[in-house]
Design an enzyme around this catalytic site. Structure first.
Site, PDB file in Angstrom:
ATOM      1  N   HIS A  83       0.844  -1.193   0.000  1.00  0.00           N
ATOM      2  CA  HIS A  83       0.000   0.000   0.000  1.00  0.00           C
ATOM      3  C   HIS A  83       0.883   1.247   0.000  1.00  0.00           C
ATOM      4  CE1 HIS A  83      -3.785  -2.011   1.964  1.00  0.00           C
ATOM      5  NE2 HIS A  83      -3.176  -2.831   1.129  1.00  0.00           N
ATOM      6  N   LYS A  84       0.329   2.334  -0.462  1.00  0.00           N
ATOM      7  CA  LYS A  84       1.020   3.617  -0.377  1.00  0.00           C
ATOM      8  C   LYS A  84       1.196   3.975   1.101  1.00  0.00           C
ATOM      9  CE  LYS A  84       0.395   8.536  -1.472  1.00  0.00           C
ATOM     10  NZ  LYS A  84      -0.503   9.543  -2.077  1.00  0.00           N
TER      11      LYS A  84
END
Length: 210
Positions: A83-84
């Protein structure tokens, strides 16, 4: 000369929990070498269920060499799991669309560790987890229930969570010789003729195989 057929699904007659997985993997981004097997008493033919978050639009590959032994429930976490993390929230709002797609991250904002590459003659123990982009060298051993977050050098034993070096299997001199010999690249007739030397520990004898 007699030797096992690498194209057989279950090389041990009457024992289907062992499978030569090159013959059953269909995903073009999973590349498996000859004689590498997966051992699973429930469904050895469904190895791909253990390759997680492997989304085709990301394009990363899982590459596993020849003569590897993969124990039950070993998991490979691929780059799609990332994920970012540069913003305040890691929640993937954009994947649910309906207006939230406006915060779709650019590919450059997502952690990408590259292909996961397992060398030849690697033994991966029961329920180990291999994280994205890890490179495991030829002849390495991964202890059961390890979480491998960093590259593993050839002929090195690692274990734990996160996995740490337990010991090097042989001296640097012998490891370098083994990597140069690369017996796994010999034709199968030569391998079969020299099994005693391959499973032995006399490096000079292995060097002189014909």
């Amino acid at each position: 000369m007699q030797y096992p057929d690498p194209k057989v699904l279950h090389p041990m007659e009457g024992f289907p929990q062992v499978c030569f997985i090159k013959n059953i993997v269909s995903n073009p981004n999973i590349i498996i070498g000859d004689y590498t097997y997966y051992d699973d008493p429930e469904d050895s033919e469904n190895f791909e269920r253990n390759v997680l978050y492997h989304y085709p639009f990301i394009g990363d590959k899982l590459i596993i060499g020849k003569f590897c032994a993969i124990a039950t429930n070993v998991k490979f976490i691929m780059n799609g799991a990332n994920h970012k993390i540069s913003g305040f929230s890691t929640y993937p709002f954009s994947i649910f669309a309906n207006g939230w797609e406006r915060v779709t991250p650019d590919a450059s904002e997502l952690p990408f560790k590259g292909d996961t590459v397992i060398g030849n003659d690697v033994w991966i123990g029961y329920e180990s987890v291999i994280m994205p982009g890890v490179k495991i060298g030829d002849g390495a051993i991964i202890a059961a229930k390890s979480v491998v977050t960093k590259d593993v050098k050839p002929y090195t034993i690692v274990g734990g969570n996160p996995a740490k070096v337990i010991r090097q299997r042989f001296s640097d001199e012998i490891i370098n010789a083994l990597l140069e010999i690369a017996w796994w690249n010999w034709d199968i007739e030569k391998i079969t003729r020299n099994l005693e030397k391959i499973v032995g520990a006399d490096i000079e004898a292995l060097k002189n195989c014909v």
